[in-house]
Write an enzyme that holds these catalytic residues in place. Structure first.
Site, PDB file in Angstrom:
ATOM      1  N   GLY A  18       0.833  -1.214   0.000  1.00 16.30           N
ATOM      2  CA  GLY A  18       0.000   0.000   0.000  1.00 16.30           C
ATOM      3  C   GLY A  18       0.858   1.251   0.000  1.00 16.30           C
ATOM      4  N   ASP A 147      -1.794 -17.114  -4.056  1.00 19.11           N
ATOM      5  CA  ASP A 147      -3.031 -17.347  -3.298  1.00 19.11           C
ATOM      6  C   ASP A 147      -4.135 -17.763  -4.271  1.00 19.11           C
ATOM      7  OD1 ASP A 147      -1.692 -16.284  -1.164  1.00 19.11           O
ATOM      8  OD2 ASP A 147      -2.753 -14.357  -1.168  1.00 19.11           O
ATOM      9  N   ILE A 148      -4.978 -18.703  -3.842  1.00 24.01           N
ATOM     10  CA  ILE A 148      -6.085 -19.129  -4.707  1.00 24.01           C
ATOM     11  C   ILE A 148      -7.001 -17.941  -5.010  1.00 24.01           C
ATOM     12  CG2 ILE A 148      -8.199 -20.529  -4.766  1.00 24.01           C
ATOM     13  CD1 ILE A 148      -6.719 -22.664  -3.224  1.00 24.01           C
ATOM     14  N   THR A 188      18.135 -14.181  -2.768  1.00 23.56           N
ATOM     15  CA  THR A 188      17.295 -13.720  -3.881  1.00 23.56           C
ATOM     16  C   THR A 188      16.317 -14.802  -4.347  1.00 23.56           C
ATOM     17  OG1 THR A 188      18.838 -14.459  -5.582  1.00 23.56           O
ATOM     18  CG2 THR A 188      19.155 -12.223  -4.717  1.00 23.56           C
ATOM     19  N   CYS A 379     -15.335  10.937  17.806  1.00 24.15           N
ATOM     20  CA  CYS A 379     -16.510  10.078  17.688  1.00 24.15           C
ATOM     21  C   CYS A 379     -16.879   9.492  19.055  1.00 24.15           C
ATOM     22  CB  CYS A 379     -16.286   9.013  16.627  1.00 24.15           C
ATOM     23  SG  CYS A 379     -17.837   8.507  15.871  1.00 24.15           S
ATOM     24  N   HIS A 514     -14.777  12.161  12.038  1.00 21.25           N
ATOM     25  CA  HIS A 514     -13.398  11.654  12.076  1.00 21.25           C
ATOM     26  C   HIS A 514     -12.457  12.557  11.271  1.00 21.25           C
ATOM     27  CE1 HIS A 514     -14.160   7.640  13.850  1.00 21.25           C
ATOM     28  NE2 HIS A 514     -15.362   7.814  13.339  1.00 21.25           N
ATOM     29  N   GLU A 516      -9.355  12.582  11.283  1.00 22.42           N
ATOM     30  CA  GLU A 516      -8.098  11.906  10.892  1.00 22.42           C
ATOM     31  C   GLU A 516      -8.125  11.409   9.448  1.00 22.42           C
ATOM     32  OE1 GLU A 516     -10.395  10.726  12.912  1.00 22.42           O
ATOM     33  OE2 GLU A 516     -10.435   8.539  13.022  1.00 22.42           O
TER      34      GLU A 516
HETATM   35  N1  GLN Z   1     -20.059   3.367  18.621  1.00 22.94           N
HETATM   36  C1  GLN Z   1     -20.354   4.747  18.434  1.00 22.94           C
HETATM   37  C2  GLN Z   1     -21.487   4.970  17.452  1.00 22.94           C
HETATM   38  O1  GLN Z   1     -21.833   4.113  16.698  1.00 22.94           O
HETATM   39  C3  GLN Z   1     -19.137   5.513  17.992  1.00 22.94           C
HETATM   40  C4  GLN Z   1     -18.644   5.121  16.648  1.00 22.94           C
HETATM   41  C5  GLN Z   1     -17.258   5.606  16.376  1.00 22.94           C
HETATM   42  O2  GLN Z   1     -16.552   6.015  17.274  1.00 22.94           O
HETATM   43  N2  GLN Z   1     -16.850   5.566  15.119  1.00 22.94           N
HETATM   44  O3  GLN Z   1     -22.052   6.035  17.437  1.00 22.94           O
END
Ligand code: GLN
Length: 549
Positions: A18, A147-148, A188, A379, A514, A516
């Site tokens: 990745g 891998d299959i 190698t 969250c 989120h 991030e």
């Molecule tokens: N479990 C919580 C919800 O569904 C928080 C989800 C999360 O943190 N992504 O609201």
């Protein structure tokens, strides 16, 4: 016409396919090309949304709300033009689901439906759809050659090479070149065998990327070239880098982007990698060091929080701070108390599902609030902060989320259907009950309160961020929580709580979304940058002596 670079892996998994794909995308983009990126996953699950983070690492959410493999996070962090979405990640399950649906509809007009051509045709169509109109589409094939499960994918990409011509398709194969310490030898043979395996299904790789501990010596490079029928200069060495962001330059210095461009007949300007150089420079020359506690549940597998860990590091890059992350099991806090949080300069409670360790997270939010330790909740990290404030500031004894206690006397966090009064409005009721069962996913608009910490951090009041959750702050408790000192500084268009904060605290901020997922090393993300900045200001942290210079 879009050209394709297919990236396969051999010998063992977890070689960093990745990252390699993302870095190749980055150096091609640095030469002025637009890039799209696709991950093909050979497992049978229809999507990774239901897979355990313990086993599979984080579920990455794209702008359009698709739950995808974490590699799509690497792609977005390294490649600006690659915008992941529904057509950027396909699994065997999803391919079969679609073929079977077509068969049931009678689309195949009674033909016998087979792996070749029906499954392979479906794969090719999906890849072409996902490629969009980018100059180059990079397609990473998950798993390991041999891998299959990966066979139909490899067959499909083999066919694309024939159909589109070798001036539109490049095959890159990533392998492992192990070092055997007992005999002090570099081996190698696994690479030779892996390429043999690939050739036996009709794919001759154009480029080999060889993972090893140290740079590959010339003798081994020659030997690999000879045995695999790959030109010597196309055997690229990818040794273990102490910093992820050094990899684009490592690959560019060996001419990887030039080799791809030549095969595709592209005459391109020189690569400008100065932004990557700046990142490496900033990471190597921090002005301060901070200790951040990440209090979660999936601490056994660090990949479970990969975007979050990266985003914190990006915050460090943009404030010239070395960010030391301490992974703490919230269960341990339940059992041993908050002692392990002493001495931490900042605290992050990430997203999560399920009740294991939930009280430990609630205690963590309390510790941060009471002790003036900068807190960033994401969250579930927002939800526990609300529960904590309800219990300890608003006097709502036993407050909880209905996710963890259906019978709580104070469901301060609950499904919308459990708290929104929608009697009388049947249309809204239908819509809401549908929402109650499903996850709120993908990018949505958020309005921030003028002058709040949230708005000051972003530098604006209209933002868009990605979601992945079912439960929401119960608006019926908002007034009581506000009286107790909590500010709801971000709300959605339909008045759902998106951000909370405590103005009296040095930095206590949490989001229902989120952030991030949209942080990248070159731009950083305002919440993480401001969090790290606040942590630094709060603790006046110095660089430890030994780490200087
Ligand atoms: N479990 C919580 C919800 O569904 C928080 C989800 C999360 O943190 N992504 O609201």
């Amino acid at each position: 016409m879009t050209s394709y670079v297919f990236i396969t892996g051999g010998v063992v998994s977890s070689l960093g396919k990745g990252i390699t794909s993302a870095c190749l995308g980055a150096i091609l983009e640095a030469r002025g090309l637009t890039i799209s990126m696709i991950k093909l996953d050979p497992y049978i699950n229809v999507d990774p949304g239901t897979m355990s983070p313990f086993q599979h690492g984080e579920v990455f959410v794209t702008h359009d709300g698709t739950e995808t493999d974490l590699d799509l996070g690497h792609y977005e962090r390294f490649v600006r033009t690659a915008k992941g979405g529904r057509d950027s990640n396909f699994t065997t399950g999803r391919i079969y689901e679609s073929v079977i649906a077509k068969e049931r509809r009678g689309d195949y007009l009674g033909a016998t439906v087979q792996v070749i051509p029906h499954i392979t045709d479906e794969i090719k169509q999906c890849v072409q759809r996902g490629a969009g109109d980018a100059d180059i589409c990079l397609v990473e094939i998950g798993g390991t050659v041999g891998d299959i499960e990966s066979l139909p994918f490899l067959e499909a990409i083999r066919q694309m090479g024939i159909e589109m011509g070798r001036d539109h398709v490049v095959y890159v194969h990533l392998t492992l070149v192990p070092y055997i310490p007992t005999s002090s030898e570099i081996k190698t043979k696994p690479t030779q065998h892996s390429v043999k395996e690939l050739r036996s299904i009709g794919i001759q790789p154009d480029i080999l990327v060889c993972r090893s501990v140290d740079p590959l010596p010339d003798a081994e490079r020659k030997k690999i070239a000879l045995f695999t029928n790959v030109p010597e200069k196309s055997v690229i060495s990818a040794w273990d880098a102490d910093d992820l962001y050094k990899i684009p330059a490592m690959m560019h210095d060996q001419g990887l982007d030039g080799i791809v461009a030549r095969q595709l007949g592209l005459d391109l300007p020189e690569a400008d990698l100065s932004e990557w150089d700046e990142i490496v420079e900033a990471k190597q020359n921090p002005e301060a060091q901070v200790h951040i506690a990440l209090v979660g549940k999936y601490m056994g597998l660090k990949d479970s929080y990969i975007s979050l860990v990266e985003a914190l590091q990006h915050g460090g890059i943009h404030t010239r701070t070395r960010v030391k992350i301490h992974f703490i099991e919230s269960r341990d806090i339940e059992e041993k108390g908050v002692g392990c949080l002493e001495g931490m300069d900042g605290i992050v409670v990430p997203g999560g599902f399920g009740d294991r360790g939930i009280e430990g997270k609630i205690e963590t939010a309390r510790f941060a609030r009471e002790n003036g330790v900068p807190y960033l909740g994401i969250c579930l990290g927002l939800q526990v902060a609300v529960i904590e404030a309800a219990r300890n500031l608003a006097g709502l004894k036993g407050a909880m989320s209905t996710e963890f206690d259906k019978n709580t006397p104070h469901p301060v966090i609950a499904l919308i259907t459990e708290w929104r009064d929608i009697s009388g409005d049947t249309e809204e009721r239908d819509e809401q009950s549908e929402m109650g069962g499903t996850m709120r996913l993908g990018a949505q608009s958020v309005t921030l309160q003028k002058g709040s910490l949230a708005a000051r951090s972003y530098g604006r009041t209209d933002i868009e961020e990605r979601h992945r959750h079912r439960y929401e702050v119960n608006n019926n408790y908002r007034e009581q929580l506000e009286k107790a000192g909590m500010v709801f500084s971000g709300v959605s268009i339909d008045d759902l709580v998106e951000m909370i904060e405590f103005p009296e605290h040095p930095f206590f901020l949490a989001s229902q979304f989120h952030p991030e997922f949209t942080s990248n090393p070159r731009d950083g993300h305002p919440l993480f940058i401001n969090f790290i900045r606040a942590v630094r200001e709060n603790c006046e942290c110095e660089l430890p002596e030994a780490a200087e210079g």
